[in-house]
Design an enzyme around this catalytic site. Sequence first.
Site, short mmCIF file in Angstrom:
data_model
loop_
_atom_site.label_atom_id
_atom_site.label_comp_id
_atom_site.label_asym_id
_atom_site.label_seq_id
_atom_site.Cartn_x
_atom_site.Cartn_y
_atom_site.Cartn_z
N ARG A 67 0.82 -1.22 0.00
CA ARG A 67 0.00 0.00 0.00
C ARG A 67 0.85 1.27 0.00
O ARG A 67 0.39 2.33 -0.44
CB ARG A 67 -0.99 -0.03 1.16
N GLU A 104 4.61 -11.21 14.72
CA GLU A 104 4.09 -11.79 15.95
C GLU A 104 4.53 -13.26 16.06
O GLU A 104 4.98 -13.70 17.10
CB GLU A 104 2.56 -11.68 15.92
P1 AMP Z 1 4.15 -3.33 11.50
O1 AMP Z 1 5.41 -3.88 10.89
O2 AMP Z 1 3.66 -4.13 12.67
O3 AMP Z 1 4.28 -1.84 11.85
O4 AMP Z 1 2.98 -3.48 10.43
C1 AMP Z 1 2.87 -2.56 9.41
C2 AMP Z 1 2.40 -3.20 8.12
O5 AMP Z 1 1.33 -4.11 8.31
C3 AMP Z 1 1.92 -2.13 7.17
O6 AMP Z 1 2.43 -2.42 5.86
C4 AMP Z 1 0.42 -2.20 7.24
O7 AMP Z 1 -0.15 -2.05 5.96
C5 AMP Z 1 0.09 -3.57 7.84
N1 AMP Z 1 -0.82 -3.51 9.00
C6 AMP Z 1 -0.51 -3.82 10.28
N2 AMP Z 1 -1.54 -3.67 11.10
C7 AMP Z 1 -2.57 -3.22 10.33
C8 AMP Z 1 -3.95 -2.84 10.60
N3 AMP Z 1 -4.48 -2.89 11.83
N4 AMP Z 1 -4.68 -2.41 9.56
C9 AMP Z 1 -4.16 -2.33 8.31
N5 AMP Z 1 -2.90 -2.68 8.00
C10 AMP Z 1 -2.10 -3.13 8.99
#
Ligand code: AMP
Length: 183
Positions: A67, A104
């Site tokens: 995205r 996770e």
């Molecule tokens: P992180 O590495 O945990 O910061 O996760 C970020 C990535 O996961 C991004 O590319 C987001 O598009 C996706 N992502 C994680 N959590 C969500 C959520 N609650 N809603 C939409 N996309 C998420």
Amino acid sequence: MITLSETERKIIEASIRDIKDFPKPGIVFKDITTLLNNKDAFRVLMNHLYQRYKEYDLEYIAGIDARGFIFGAALAQMLGIGFVPIRKKGKLPYTTISEKYSLEYGVDEIEVHIDAFGEQKGARVLLIDDLIATGGTANAAATLIHQAGAKCVESCFIIGLTFLDGMEKLKEKTSVYSLIEVH
Ligand code: AMP
């Protein structure tokens, strides 16, 4: 420095849809497809990003798979600068450098082309994605930008989940800007 007005914030926030329990129970997925197909919200968002970043003297935007590509490529075109995709492992055809990060459960890996930011060291790069949660993906992406010889001037997210410590951790590495904060 230009920040979001209350009117702009309301328009963008109202266009993002919450999907409960996707992709698994307990997660509230922030669906930005309803922002993209809303021409007013998409225009307000992109105009704001353009106004903020036109003063940053950027040379590239790096977008995170997938995205981050949408917002990043649109903004790069508006600013008249290059766009660099940071992709999930195995998708880029030329020589890459890669970085693992924790999920996770288990690990994931992202990559960038070794020559993506040109021959000169220290190119000014903005990193962009739709959302920051734990910050694992963005942290790995900022590391890759550095390893590829460029400078991550700022990381920009449409949505920041402040109940996780991703944004705080990333601030140790680069400046962080999130338009909509979810507490
Ligand atoms: P992180 O590495 O945990 O910061 O996760 C970020 C990535 O996961 C991004 O590319 C987001 O598009 C996706 N992502 C994680 N959590 C969500 C959520 N609650 N809603 C939409 N996309 C998420």
